[in-house]
Write a protein that holds these residues in place. Structure first.
Motif, short mmCIF file in Angstrom:
data_model
loop_
_atom_site.label_atom_id
_atom_site.label_comp_id
_atom_site.label_asym_id
_atom_site.label_seq_id
_atom_site.Cartn_x
_atom_site.Cartn_y
_atom_site.Cartn_z
N SER A 62 0.89 -1.28 -0.14
CA SER A 62 0.13 0.01 0.09
C SER A 62 0.88 1.22 0.11
N LEU A 63 0.17 2.25 -0.31
CA LEU A 63 0.80 3.67 -0.35
C LEU A 63 -0.03 4.71 0.26
N GLY A 64 0.51 5.41 1.09
CA GLY A 64 -0.11 6.19 2.04
C GLY A 64 0.51 7.63 2.21
N LEU A 65 -0.18 8.32 2.63
CA LEU A 65 0.09 9.80 3.18
C LEU A 65 0.22 9.82 4.80
N LYS A 66 1.38 9.95 5.12
CA LYS A 66 1.66 10.17 6.71
C LYS A 66 2.03 11.41 7.16
N ASN A 67 1.63 11.68 8.32
CA ASN A 67 1.83 12.80 9.06
C ASN A 67 2.52 12.52 10.21
N HIS A 68 3.81 13.02 10.31
CA HIS A 68 4.38 13.19 11.74
C HIS A 68 4.29 14.56 12.52
N LEU A 69 4.03 14.58 13.61
CA LEU A 69 3.78 15.43 14.55
C LEU A 69 5.08 15.58 15.68
N ILE A 70 5.53 16.48 15.92
CA ILE A 70 6.34 16.70 17.00
C ILE A 70 6.18 17.89 17.98
N PHE A 71 5.91 17.69 19.27
CA PHE A 71 5.47 18.34 20.24
C PHE A 71 6.54 18.57 21.23
N GLY A 72 6.81 19.91 21.95
CA GLY A 72 7.86 20.17 23.08
C GLY A 72 7.78 21.54 23.57
N ASN A 73 8.68 21.89 24.17
CA ASN A 73 8.80 23.13 24.80
C ASN A 73 10.23 23.68 24.30
N PHE A 74 10.33 24.81 24.00
CA PHE A 74 11.55 25.56 23.62
C PHE A 74 11.97 26.60 24.31
N SER A 75 13.04 26.93 24.90
CA SER A 75 13.35 28.11 25.87
C SER A 75 14.70 28.80 25.15
N THR A 76 14.58 30.17 25.15
CA THR A 76 15.77 30.91 24.76
C THR A 76 15.99 31.75 25.92
N GLN A 77 17.25 32.06 26.11
CA GLN A 77 17.76 32.85 27.04
C GLN A 77 18.61 34.15 26.64
N ASN A 78 18.00 35.27 26.63
CA ASN A 78 18.88 36.55 26.30
C ASN A 78 19.20 37.46 27.46
N GLU A 79 20.61 37.45 27.79
CA GLU A 79 21.07 38.38 28.90
C GLU A 79 20.14 37.55 30.18
N ASN A 80 19.41 38.21 30.91
CA ASN A 80 18.67 37.65 31.97
C ASN A 80 17.30 37.31 31.87
N GLU A 81 16.96 37.31 30.50
CA GLU A 81 15.39 37.01 30.44
C GLU A 81 15.31 35.61 29.65
N THR A 82 14.44 35.08 29.85
CA THR A 82 14.14 33.31 29.36
C THR A 82 12.66 33.63 28.67
N THR A 83 12.57 33.16 27.62
CA THR A 83 11.60 33.00 26.74
C THR A 83 10.98 31.49 26.60
N ASN A 84 9.77 31.06 26.92
CA ASN A 84 9.21 29.85 26.69
C ASN A 84 8.06 29.95 25.55
N GLN A 85 8.45 28.84 24.77
CA GLN A 85 7.69 28.57 23.51
C GLN A 85 7.07 27.12 23.37
N LYS A 86 5.88 27.11 23.12
CA LYS A 86 5.19 25.72 22.63
C LYS A 86 5.71 25.27 21.47
N LEU A 87 6.08 24.07 21.05
CA LEU A 87 6.42 23.64 19.85
C LEU A 87 5.40 22.71 19.34
N ASN A 88 5.07 22.84 18.15
CA ASN A 88 4.07 22.04 17.47
C ASN A 88 4.51 21.77 15.62
#
Length: 248
Positions: A62-88
């Motif tokens: 069979s041949l199919g169309l597959k969709n992979h999804l990755i979820f997680g949390n992503f944090s970046t730090q600039n100087e003393n500030e941390t930014t959190n983002q949801k990954l999708n």
């Protein structure tokens, strides 16, 4: 008088002979009718017992169309500030599936099991692809799946559900400094789905399938460097496929 007796005896013999012939003819007609009735009964029995359900060993492509999804949390730090983002993140791509299996019907109820090998070309996902940061190019390689199957057969159609698991050989192309040494590993997940099969002939079939894998942790993608960090990473997938098969 003698002539009368002789004629009488001849008449009796002729009557008996005619009666025997008529009886023989009646027996022949009765046997023929019984034979025809037996043939008709056999024919009706064949029509009654001539089920269109066919089970046993089979193979498929069979041949199919597959969709992979990755979820997680992503944090970046600039100087003393941390930014959190949801990954999708998600990536749709072609999938090629080979399968072998077997099933058995109990009336209209069908039970069985099968195993599949799925190839996932062009499944690479850039992770996390946020703020121009790429931790790794994550690729779902070959998948090995096993299912238990329960279905119902109606004429030439078979409707079924599947429950099982998969083992995926995933690969990492690390893009960060001090990247992990591992380039690949195996990830297991719980999979469920279902489908419809239609028998074109006694041996050739076509089918439509759906499969869904639940979220599974990908701990190796939970990494960090000086400015970024990923956490709670999981992967899931779903697939719709069409194919054909051969029943032995």
């Amino acid at each position: 008088m003698k002539i009368f007796y002789i004629l009488s005896l001849v008449s009796v013999f002729v009557y008996i002979a005619c009666a025997d012939v008529q009886s023989s003819n009646n027996n022949i007609e009765t046997e023929g009718t019984r034979t025809n009735e037996t043939d008709d009964e056999k024919s009706d029995t064949k029509k009654t017992n001539g089920s269109k359900i066919k089970t046993g060993f089979y193979s498929g492509l069979s041949l199919g169309l597959k969709n992979h999804l990755i979820f997680g949390n992503f944090s970046t730090q600039n100087e003393n500030e941390t930014t959190n983002q949801k990954l999708n993140l998600d990536k749709s791509h072609l999938a090629v599936n080979l399968s072998i299996g077997g099933d058995k019907n109990f009336g209209s109820l069908v039970v069985g099991a099968d195993v599949n090998v799925a190839f996932n070309p062009a499944s690479k996902i850039e992770y996390p692809k946020k703020n121009n940061v790429n931790i790794a190019n994550f690729k779902v390689g070959t998948e090995y799946l096993g299912f238990a199957k329960l279905g119902v057969a109606v004429g030439r159609f078979q409707f079924y559900g599947k429950l099982g698991g998969s083992l995926s050989h995933v690969k990492y192309d690390w893009q960060i400094d001090n990247a992990p040494k591992d380039k690949s590993n195996y990830i297991g997940s719980f999979v469920w789905g279902g489908g419809i099969e239609f028998l074109l002939s006694d041996h050739v079939m076509v089918n439509l399938n759906f499969a869904r894998s639940n979220k599974t942790s990908v701990d190796k993608l939970n990494v960090k460097n000086k400015e970024t960090k990923t956490a709670d990473t999981t992967i899931a997938s779903y697939q719709i496929s069409m194919g054909c098969g051969y029943r032995f």
